[in-house]
Scaffold this active site. Structure first.
Site, PDB file in Angstrom:
ATOM      1  N   TYR A   2       0.852  -1.204   0.000  1.00  0.00           N
ATOM      2  CA  TYR A   2       0.000   0.000   0.000  1.00  0.00           C
ATOM      3  C   TYR A   2       0.885   1.252   0.000  1.00  0.00           C
ATOM      4  CZ  TYR A   2      -3.490   3.400   1.717  1.00  0.00           C
ATOM      5  OH  TYR A   2      -4.311   4.498   1.885  1.00  0.00           O
ATOM      6  N   LYS A   5       0.929   4.011  -2.996  1.00  0.00           N
ATOM      7  CA  LYS A   5       0.632   5.427  -2.750  1.00  0.00           C
ATOM      8  C   LYS A   5       1.848   6.308  -3.052  1.00  0.00           C
ATOM      9  CE  LYS A   5      -3.696   5.268  -1.458  1.00  0.00           C
ATOM     10  NZ  LYS A   5      -4.733   5.727  -2.399  1.00  0.00           N
TER      11      LYS A   5
HETATM   12  P1  NAD Z   1     -13.476   3.933   1.878  1.00  0.00           P
HETATM   13  O1  NAD Z   1     -13.238   2.473   1.981  1.00  0.00           O
HETATM   14  O2  NAD Z   1     -14.450   4.586   2.794  1.00  0.00           O
HETATM   15  O3  NAD Z   1     -13.854   4.318   0.399  1.00  0.00           O
HETATM   16  C1  NAD Z   1     -13.190   3.779  -0.712  1.00  0.00           C
HETATM   17  C2  NAD Z   1     -14.177   3.718  -1.862  1.00  0.00           C
HETATM   18  O4  NAD Z   1     -13.496   3.238  -3.017  1.00  0.00           O
HETATM   19  C3  NAD Z   1     -15.352   2.772  -1.604  1.00  0.00           C
HETATM   20  O5  NAD Z   1     -16.565   3.427  -1.931  1.00  0.00           O
HETATM   21  C4  NAD Z   1     -15.078   1.602  -2.550  1.00  0.00           C
HETATM   22  O6  NAD Z   1     -16.242   0.951  -3.017  1.00  0.00           O
HETATM   23  C5  NAD Z   1     -14.343   2.313  -3.671  1.00  0.00           C
HETATM   24  N1  NAD Z   1     -13.525   1.399  -4.476  1.00  0.00           N
HETATM   25  C6  NAD Z   1     -12.700   0.411  -4.031  1.00  0.00           C
HETATM   26  N2  NAD Z   1     -12.142  -0.228  -5.064  1.00  0.00           N
HETATM   27  C7  NAD Z   1     -12.615   0.375  -6.184  1.00  0.00           C
HETATM   28  C8  NAD Z   1     -12.414   0.151  -7.565  1.00  0.00           C
HETATM   29  N3  NAD Z   1     -11.601  -0.833  -8.004  1.00  0.00           N
HETATM   30  N4  NAD Z   1     -13.058   0.949  -8.441  1.00  0.00           N
HETATM   31  C9  NAD Z   1     -13.889   1.935  -8.006  1.00  0.00           C
HETATM   32  N5  NAD Z   1     -14.118   2.184  -6.717  1.00  0.00           N
HETATM   33  C10 NAD Z   1     -13.492   1.411  -5.818  1.00  0.00           C
HETATM   34  O7  NAD Z   1     -12.037   4.593   2.052  1.00  0.00           O
HETATM   35  P2  NAD Z   1     -11.527   6.067   2.399  1.00  0.00           P
HETATM   36  O8  NAD Z   1     -10.863   5.982   3.710  1.00  0.00           O
HETATM   37  O9  NAD Z   1     -12.579   7.077   2.168  1.00  0.00           O
HETATM   38  O10 NAD Z   1     -10.354   6.193   1.309  1.00  0.00           O
HETATM   39  C11 NAD Z   1     -10.412   7.047   0.196  1.00  0.00           C
HETATM   40  C12 NAD Z   1      -9.008   7.231  -0.345  1.00  0.00           C
HETATM   41  O11 NAD Z   1      -8.191   7.884   0.639  1.00  0.00           O
HETATM   42  C13 NAD Z   1      -8.295   5.928  -0.682  1.00  0.00           C
HETATM   43  O12 NAD Z   1      -7.521   6.098  -1.840  1.00  0.00           O
HETATM   44  C14 NAD Z   1      -7.393   5.700   0.524  1.00  0.00           C
HETATM   45  O13 NAD Z   1      -6.295   4.894   0.216  1.00  0.00           O
HETATM   46  C15 NAD Z   1      -7.017   7.131   0.846  1.00  0.00           C
HETATM   47  N6  NAD Z   1      -6.552   7.322   2.230  1.00  0.00           N
HETATM   48  C16 NAD Z   1      -7.363   7.042   3.282  1.00  0.00           C
HETATM   49  C17 NAD Z   1      -6.892   7.218   4.576  1.00  0.00           C
HETATM   50  C18 NAD Z   1      -7.720   6.928   5.794  1.00  0.00           C
HETATM   51  O14 NAD Z   1      -7.165   6.945   6.908  1.00  0.00           O
HETATM   52  N7  NAD Z   1      -9.015   6.660   5.673  1.00  0.00           N
HETATM   53  C19 NAD Z   1      -5.583   7.708   4.781  1.00  0.00           C
HETATM   54  C20 NAD Z   1      -4.796   7.991   3.678  1.00  0.00           C
HETATM   55  C21 NAD Z   1      -5.293   7.797   2.399  1.00  0.00           C
END
Ligand code: NAD
Length: 249
Positions: free
Chosen positions: A155, A159
């Site tokens: 991951y 990223k």
């Molecule tokens: P989340 O799981 O709430 O939402 C992720 C969404 O992506 C979901 O709706 C899922 O259905 C969709 N998804 C997954 N695979 C997919 C695909 N192949 N095609 C289309 N849609 C797809 O997660 P989040 O925490 O809101 O994360 C959003 C972004 O932020 C991600 O890229 C994550 O890596 C990044 N991020 C999150 C955090 C955190 O702490 N939550 C920290 C750093 C980065």
């Protein structure tokens, strides 16, 4: 209104407590028409309906080129232009280096990194013709500090790849007035951890955060709104940390 009449695509925006959904909401509140793109059609449509009138819910796996192209074609058929793309769809997995299988690696890299490339490739020709566009890529503090929060090394690598891709696209498409920027969130309270993060670990993380709390999805959404809007008209290739000070560098 910061995005009056703008057309924005937000990937991975169906998840109710997610960063994508909060971003779609913030954009809609500022006058944008938002196309929500996610894996499940009904969930994407429902999320679009909840934003109000004039939004669109579409199904696509961001790692599948044909599905991505089809979804972007539907956005163009409906609105005729694309001003903003938020490459937000992402997945993670809490494993250590020696546990990563080939299948895990492909899955994590495909959604986070290939998905960012495919979506960007699908919208850039339109943004080029328009001579304007803003692409925002969701990276992570895990890329900068080598994980240690929740996701595994694959991951972090995906990223970090997103950051490199984003900067290279910023350099390549600046002449077309397409801005490409990244956001590196710290630990944000969403459902991405799938209930696998325990309170003890969460509290330990909070102790290392100068602002003394975990992030909310809207904290990241507001940073995305800034990068989507003309408020950031002279920013491209930047990495915006939204981490409460967890990593200061
Ligand atoms: P989340 O799981 O709430 O939402 C992720 C969404 O992506 C979901 O709706 C899922 O259905 C969709 N998804 C997954 N695979 C997919 C695909 N192949 N095609 C289309 N849609 C797809 O997660 P989040 O925490 O809101 O994360 C959003 C972004 O932020 C991600 O890229 C994550 O890596 C990044 N991020 C999150 C955090 C955190 O702490 N939550 C920290 C750093 C980065």
């Amino acid at each position: 209104m910061l995005l009056e009449g703008k057309i924005a695509i937000v990937t991975g925006a169906a998840s109710a407590r997610g960063i994508g959904r909060a971003t779609a909401k913030a954009f809609a509140e500022q006058g944008a028409h938002v196309a929500i793109l996610d894996l499940d059609l009904e969930a994407a449509r429902q999320a679009a309906t909840e934003l109000g009138e004039g939004h669109l819910g579409l199904a696509a796996n961001v790692a599948d080129e044909a599905q991505v192209r089809d979804a972007v074609a539907q956005v163009l058929a409906r609105y005729g232009r694309i001003d903003v793309l938020v490459n937000n769809a992402g997945i993670t997995q809490p494993v250590k280096t020696l546990e990563i299988t080939g299948k895990d690696y492909d899955r994590i890299l495909d959604v986070n990194l290939r998905g960012t490339l495919l979506m960007s490739q699908a919208v850039i020709p339109t943004m080029r013709e328009q001579k304007s566009g803003s692409i925002i890529c969701m990276s992570s503090v895990s890329a900068q500090r080598g994980g240690g929060i929740f996701g595994g090394p694959h991951y972090s690598a995906a990223k970090a790849g997103v950051l490199g891709l984003c900067k290279a696209m910023a350099r390549e498409f600046g002449a077309d007035n397409i801005r490409v920027n990244a956001i590196t969130p710290g630990l944000i309270q969403t459902d991405i951890t799938g209930g696998l993060m325990h309170d003890e670990r969460r509290h330990a993380i909070i102790e290392g955060i100068p602002l003394g709390r975990l992030g909310e999805a809207r904290d990241v959404a507001h940073a995305a709104l800034f990068l989507a809007s003309d408020l950031s008209s002279y920013l491209t290739g930047v990495t915006l940390d939204v981490n409460g000070g967890m990593l200061i560098h």
